[in-house]
Design an enzyme around this catalytic site. Structure first.
Site, PDB file in Angstrom:
ATOM      1  N   LYS A   1      39.118  34.931  36.577  1.00 45.28           N
ATOM      2  CA  LYS A   1      38.339  35.916  37.353  1.00 45.28           C
ATOM      3  C   LYS A   1      36.867  35.837  36.974  1.00 45.28           C
ATOM      4  O   LYS A   1      36.533  35.618  35.800  1.00 45.28           O
ATOM      5  CB  LYS A   1      38.900  37.322  37.073  1.00 45.28           C
ATOM      6  CG  LYS A   1      38.335  38.427  37.969  1.00 45.28           C
ATOM      7  CD  LYS A   1      39.007  39.765  37.662  1.00 45.28           C
ATOM      8  CE  LYS A   1      38.493  40.897  38.531  1.00 45.28           C
ATOM      9  NZ  LYS A   1      39.173  42.186  38.237  1.00 45.28           N
TER      10      LYS A   1
ATOM     11  N   SER B   1      41.077  44.591  42.106  1.00 42.40           N
ATOM     12  CA  SER B   1      39.906  43.788  42.373  1.00 42.40           C
ATOM     13  C   SER B   1      40.108  42.298  42.079  1.00 42.40           C
ATOM     14  O   SER B   1      39.264  41.497  42.454  1.00 42.40           O
ATOM     15  CB  SER B   1      38.721  44.316  41.559  1.00 42.40           C
ATOM     16  OG  SER B   1      38.988  44.198  40.175  1.00 42.40           O
TER      17      SER B   1
ATOM     18  N   SER C   1      43.789  46.589  38.774  1.00 42.98           N
ATOM     19  CA  SER C   1      43.280  45.370  39.409  1.00 42.98           C
ATOM     20  C   SER C   1      44.043  44.086  39.144  1.00 42.98           C
ATOM     21  O   SER C   1      43.777  43.082  39.789  1.00 42.98           O
ATOM     22  CB  SER C   1      41.811  45.161  39.051  1.00 42.98           C
ATOM     23  OG  SER C   1      41.039  46.048  39.808  1.00 42.98           O
TER      24      SER C   1
END
Ligand code: GLN
Length: 423
Positions: free
Chosen positions: A28, A103, A127
């Site tokens: 990420k 997210s 997330s």
């Protein structure tokens, strides 16, 4: 087809052999990678190249993994749909026209589409678990303190953990085994009790497992989701588990408390992006305050600005007791409720998300509805507990549903064992 899962595709090779040799692990874009830009999905950090690796990235390299690139995300982790990225939205490989969750939507989409074997996400209020649920993959949010946050660009320090996303529970456990463990550079990490043999725990044995089901986490959920949830529980029961329902009143207040705390911490963390230390430096003919305002006006998106404003407000003199302190009291109550519920159960179960993946664009104009979609994931972060999301099946109209299993602190092996009975 491109799902826009990656912000930067740049291969980072490892030069050692280890348990993850021959595996690709997407990372990420809020986790620092030395020499490879790390944007947090924000125009503010479009050109930021970290001079060092996060501890988890170092551990991936030591384990022999290849990193194929940095994945798309809601700006600074603030969202549930991966639509607020400055680099455009990510599509859901498991549900056309729908969001992949957020997210860490890029990480989950990369795994679901086979663009990476495994991925790292971060979970501040859901997330990792939400995008896992929405894309039919597995995601683990570890106990607070199990995984180092050194090199993670912070959103809300007291809530977040880095966690694995994978096609199966066993592979998620494999990645967790590599990244878990204390780190001198993150004083909130600690040695977990037990042997940390997570892969071994993925043996699918749920004989005698007692599952508690908090009724508050079913109350507001979409009917189609609830139906699929019960099918998964039936499957666990058929394999030897039993369940009971339990009421946890504090959970009715958890999502509100979460947003006050997360936004307050965010407003403080994001103060460093001022164009002097981080962020684009502009040629500006004014005083420092004006320049600071101009950099932030241009560099941050709407959702991030909304949260900085609300967080600053909640912390300001005169309102601190009314909002921030009350949210901390609610947090303590949530923790207590979990402690008691986990005395009578080995794990607690709920739908990971109360709704199926939303249509693209649906949540952007309606932040409050989007926040409420985090009702089942955020309590776990408030209580610093571990939780896994495994595919529960699909709704009657073919949309993926996740089953969330919550364990006691450092009970990763228990949730991995239980989850592996299904995936
Ligand atoms: N959707 C939640 C939020 O927007 C959780 C985000 C996260 O876990 N990073 O705050």
């Amino acid at each position: 087809m491109s799902y826009n899962a990656f912000i930067t595709r740049e291969t980072i090779e490892s030069d050692t052999e280890g348990p993850l040799t021959d595996k690709t692990v997407a990372v990420k874009d809020n986790i620092s990678t030395e020499g490879v830009r790390t944007t947090c999905g924000s125009a503010m950090l479009e050109e930021y190249v970290p001079p060092y690796d996060a501890t988890v990235v170092q551990r991936l390299k030591e384990a022999g993994a290849t990193i194929p690139g940095k994945t798309n995300m809601d700006e600074f982790g603030m969202g549930t749909t991966t639509e607020t990225s400055a680099f455009g939205p990510t599509d859901n490989p498991a549900a056309e026209g729908r969001v992949p969750g957020g997210s860490s939507g890029g990480s989950a989409a990369a795994v679901a589409a086979g663009e990476a074997d495994l991925a790292l996400g971060t979970d501040t209020g859901g997330s990792v678990r939400c995008p896992a649920a929405f894309t039919g993959t597995v995601g683990i949010k570890p106990t607070y303190g199990l995984v180092s946050r050194y090199g993670l660009i912070a959103y809300a320090n007291s809530l977040e953990q880095i966690g694995p996303i994978a096609p199966s529970v066993e592979e998620a456990a494999e990645l967790l085994e590599v990244i878990a463990g204390p780190d001198d550079r993150d004083a909130t990490t600690r040695e977990a009790p037990g042997d940390g043999a997570y892969v071994e725990a993925a043996d699918g044995d749920v004989e005698g497992l007692e599952i508690g089901i908090p009724t508050e986490l079913l109350d507001g959920a979409d009917e189609r989701v609830v139906e699929t949830f019960w099918e998964a529980i039936d499957e666990l029961e058929a394999k030897g588990a039993s369940y009971h329902e339990v009421s946890m009143e504090s959970l009715q207040h958890a999502v509100e408390a979460y947003y006050v705390i997360a936004m307050s911490e965010a407003s403080s963390n994001l103060a460093r992006f001022d164009g002097v230390r981080y962020g684009p430096t502009q040629e500006y003919e004014g005083n420092w305050n004006e320049e600071f305002a101009a950099v932030r006006e241009e560099g941050f998106g709407e959702e991030v600005k909304r949260r900085i404003l609300l967080g600053t407000y909640a912390l300001s003199a005169g309102y601190h007791d009314k909002y921030y302190k009350q949210a901390q009291d609610a947090r303590a109550w949530v923790k207590q409720d979990f402690d008691s519920a986990l005395e009578a159960a080995d794990v607690l179960a709920s739908p990971t998300m109360p709704v199926p993946p939303m249509e693209r664009g649906e949540s952007l104009d309606d932040p409050l509805t989007m926040y409420l979609a985090d009702a089942n994931t955020t309590p776990v972060n408030l209580a610093n507990l571990p939780a896994i999301s495994v595919p529960a099946g699909e709704t009657s109209d073919g949309l993926p549903v996740g089953l969330q299993l919550i364990g006691p602190a450092f009970g990763e092996k228990t949730i991995i064992r239980a989850g592996s009975a299904l995936a």
